[in-house]
Motif scaffolding. Structure first.
Motif, PDB file in Angstrom:
ATOM      1  N   GLU A   1      50.615  45.668  47.863  1.00 36.47           N
ATOM      2  CA  GLU A   1      49.682  44.759  48.533  1.00 36.47           C
ATOM      3  C   GLU A   1      48.469  45.546  49.032  1.00 36.47           C
ATOM      4  OE1 GLU A   1      51.784  42.444  51.431  1.00 36.47           O
ATOM      5  OE2 GLU A   1      52.609  41.120  49.901  1.00 36.47           O
ATOM      6  N   SER A   2      47.641  45.937  48.077  1.00 37.70           N
ATOM      7  CA  SER A   2      46.442  46.713  48.378  1.00 37.70           C
ATOM      8  C   SER A   2      45.468  46.527  47.222  1.00 37.70           C
ATOM      9  CB  SER A   2      46.789  48.197  48.556  1.00 37.70           C
ATOM     10  OG  SER A   2      47.121  48.778  47.301  1.00 37.70           O
ATOM     11  N   ARG A   3      44.383  47.294  47.251  1.00 40.19           N
ATOM     12  CA  ARG A   3      43.413  47.241  46.157  1.00 40.19           C
ATOM     13  C   ARG A   3      43.822  48.142  44.998  1.00 40.19           C
ATOM     14  NH1 ARG A   3      39.092  44.879  45.762  1.00 40.19           N
ATOM     15  NH2 ARG A   3      38.262  46.464  44.327  1.00 40.19           N
ATOM     16  N   GLU A   4      45.007  48.700  45.048  1.00 40.89           N
ATOM     17  CA  GLU A   4      45.411  49.663  44.026  1.00 40.89           C
ATOM     18  C   GLU A   4      45.473  49.021  42.639  1.00 40.89           C
ATOM     19  OE1 GLU A   4      48.817  53.092  43.294  1.00 40.89           O
ATOM     20  OE2 GLU A   4      48.902  51.792  45.065  1.00 40.89           O
ATOM     21  N   ILE A   5      45.928  47.792  42.544  1.00 39.41           N
ATOM     22  CA  ILE A   5      45.995  47.142  41.235  1.00 39.41           C
ATOM     23  C   ILE A   5      44.591  46.964  40.669  1.00 39.41           C
ATOM     24  CG2 ILE A   5      46.744  45.075  39.984  1.00 39.41           C
ATOM     25  CD1 ILE A   5      48.955  44.733  42.052  1.00 39.41           C
TER      26      ILE A   5
ATOM     27  N   GLN B   1      50.189  37.927  40.764  1.00 43.86           N
ATOM     28  CA  GLN B   1      49.357  37.436  39.674  1.00 43.86           C
ATOM     29  C   GLN B   1      48.455  38.547  39.158  1.00 43.86           C
ATOM     30  OE1 GLN B   1      49.294  34.891  37.840  1.00 43.86           O
ATOM     31  NE2 GLN B   1      47.306  35.016  36.848  1.00 43.86           N
ATOM     32  N   SER B   2      47.938  39.379  40.070  1.00 41.84           N
ATOM     33  CA  SER B   2      47.099  40.505  39.658  1.00 41.84           C
ATOM     34  C   SER B   2      47.873  41.469  38.772  1.00 41.84           C
ATOM     35  CB  SER B   2      46.574  41.251  40.890  1.00 41.84           C
ATOM     36  OG  SER B   2      45.779  40.412  41.701  1.00 41.84           O
TER      37      SER B   2
ATOM     38  N   ASN C   1      41.233  39.335  31.452  1.00 43.21           N
ATOM     39  CA  ASN C   1      42.331  39.611  32.383  1.00 43.21           C
ATOM     40  C   ASN C   1      41.921  40.638  33.429  1.00 43.21           C
ATOM     41  OD1 ASN C   1      44.687  38.005  31.813  1.00 43.21           O
ATOM     42  ND2 ASN C   1      44.892  39.081  29.874  1.00 43.21           N
ATOM     43  N   LEU C   2      41.292  41.712  32.999  1.00 46.88           N
ATOM     44  CA  LEU C   2      40.908  42.774  33.931  1.00 46.88           C
ATOM     45  C   LEU C   2      39.918  42.285  34.976  1.00 46.88           C
ATOM     46  CD1 LEU C   2      40.545  45.770  31.443  1.00 46.88           C
ATOM     47  CD2 LEU C   2      42.400  45.372  33.084  1.00 46.88           C
ATOM     48  N   HIS C   3      38.982  41.471  34.569  1.00 45.18           N
ATOM     49  CA  HIS C   3      37.945  41.022  35.500  1.00 45.18           C
ATOM     50  C   HIS C   3      38.453  39.960  36.477  1.00 45.18           C
ATOM     51  CE1 HIS C   3      34.622  42.445  32.503  1.00 45.18           C
ATOM     52  NE2 HIS C   3      35.274  43.437  33.077  1.00 45.18           N
TER      53      HIS C   3
ATOM     54  N   TYR D   1      41.671  38.109  42.310  1.00 45.38           N
ATOM     55  CA  TYR D   1      43.002  37.767  42.796  1.00 45.38           C
ATOM     56  C   TYR D   1      43.443  38.682  43.932  1.00 45.38           C
ATOM     57  CZ  TYR D   1      43.787  34.550  38.888  1.00 45.38           C
ATOM     58  OH  TYR D   1      43.714  33.492  38.010  1.00 45.38           O
ATOM     59  N   VAL D   2      43.104  39.958  43.840  1.00 43.11           N
ATOM     60  CA  VAL D   2      43.461  40.893  44.909  1.00 43.11           C
ATOM     61  C   VAL D   2      42.808  40.471  46.222  1.00 43.11           C
ATOM     62  CG1 VAL D   2      43.144  43.272  45.724  1.00 43.11           C
ATOM     63  CG2 VAL D   2      43.963  42.850  43.403  1.00 43.11           C
TER      64      VAL D   2
END
Length: 266
Positions: free
Chosen positions: A240-244, A182-183, A167-169, A174-175
């Motif tokens: 909506e960023s790379r934060e997730i 989904q992320s 899931n993490l990878h 997805y981001v």
């Protein structure tokens, strides 16, 4: 953990007595158990009453297809059960008829954790027997407590870690595609799988992966410093960023620190 019934209202207590009578008079059960919040003294007026009847596989084969319909008739007619529904907003009886046969099941790679450890823990480690007609409950406790076999534990830990990392990878990919919901879904599933791995690594049964997290991590596992980091994983400032993806990287570091692979010094 020493447990005893903790009913939040008189209606919960009276309904529990009525449900015990129902199961013992209707089916050839071995034990009737109080589980979840009432068993741990954490229930409130609005809490449901969770009761498990333990019966042999033979009894379930005979009654498994009809007992829910039979329960619905009892639920609608019994005064104590009806009174409980008036005590709080969600104060209903949640009954279950189980055979005490615990076995891991196949799981979907993106569906989040399975319920194997939850079932054993809630039915045997965190339950309170309200009635016993045989020694089946004690024999199951002897079989499964304090934990299941080391061979199975190592197998389960490796499997759960694989699902968590899977899931993490997926999250950074997805981001990059702008699939932020989904992320986040993957991140939440991975967090629950992290908790599953955490408990397996410490040979301790969990209560749940989506509630009572502070109680479990701080009180049962004795890891307050870890709990302090967990809420932050879901605190997203800009969705909506790379934060997730950054949260996913943090969770992976926690996985390696607190639930490493079984062949890495476990």
């Amino acid at each position: 953990m020493h447990l005893r019934p903790g009913y939040p209202t008189p209606e919960h207590a009276v309904a529990a007595q009525a449900v015990v009578r129902y199961f013992t008079e209707t089916y050839d059960v071995d034990a009737v158990l109080l589980v979840n919040s009432c068993a741990r003294g954490k229930a409130t007026r609005d809490s449901c009453l969770d009761i498990v009847a333990l019966a042999s596989p033979e009894v379930l084969r005979v009654h498994g297809a009809t007992w829910e319909q039979e329960w619905e008739r009892f639920d609608a007619a019994n005064p104590a059960v009806q009174a409980l529904k008036q005590a709080g907003k969600y104060s209903v009886v949640h009954p279950n008829l189980v055979d005490g046969v615990f076995a891991p099941q196949e799981r979907d790679e993106a569906a989040g954790p399975d319920s194997f450890e939850l079932q054993v823990g809630n039915f045997l480690a965190y339950s309170v027997p309200l009635w016993q007609g045989s020694d089946t409950y004690q024999r199951l406790q002897q079989q499964w407590l304090p934990y299941y076999s080391e061979a199975l534990r190592r197998e389960r830990l490796g499997m759960v870690r694989w699902h968590c990392l899977n899931n993490l990878h997926h999250i950074p990919l997805y981001v990059e595609r702008g699939l932020y919901f989904q992320s986040f879904d993957r991140l939440y599933n991975a967090l629950q799988e992290f908790l599953q791995a955490l408990f397996i690594a410490r040979r301790t049964y969990p209560i749940a992966y989506n509630k009572w997290i502070r109680e479990q991590v701080e009180e049962i596992l004795g890891l307050p410093e870890l709990y302090a980091q967990l809420p932050r994983l879901l605190e997203i400032q800009c969705f909506e960023s790379r934060e997730i993806a950054e949260k996913a990287a943090t969770l992976e570091r926690l996985l390696e620190a607190y639930a490493p692979a079984p062949d890495a010094g476990d």
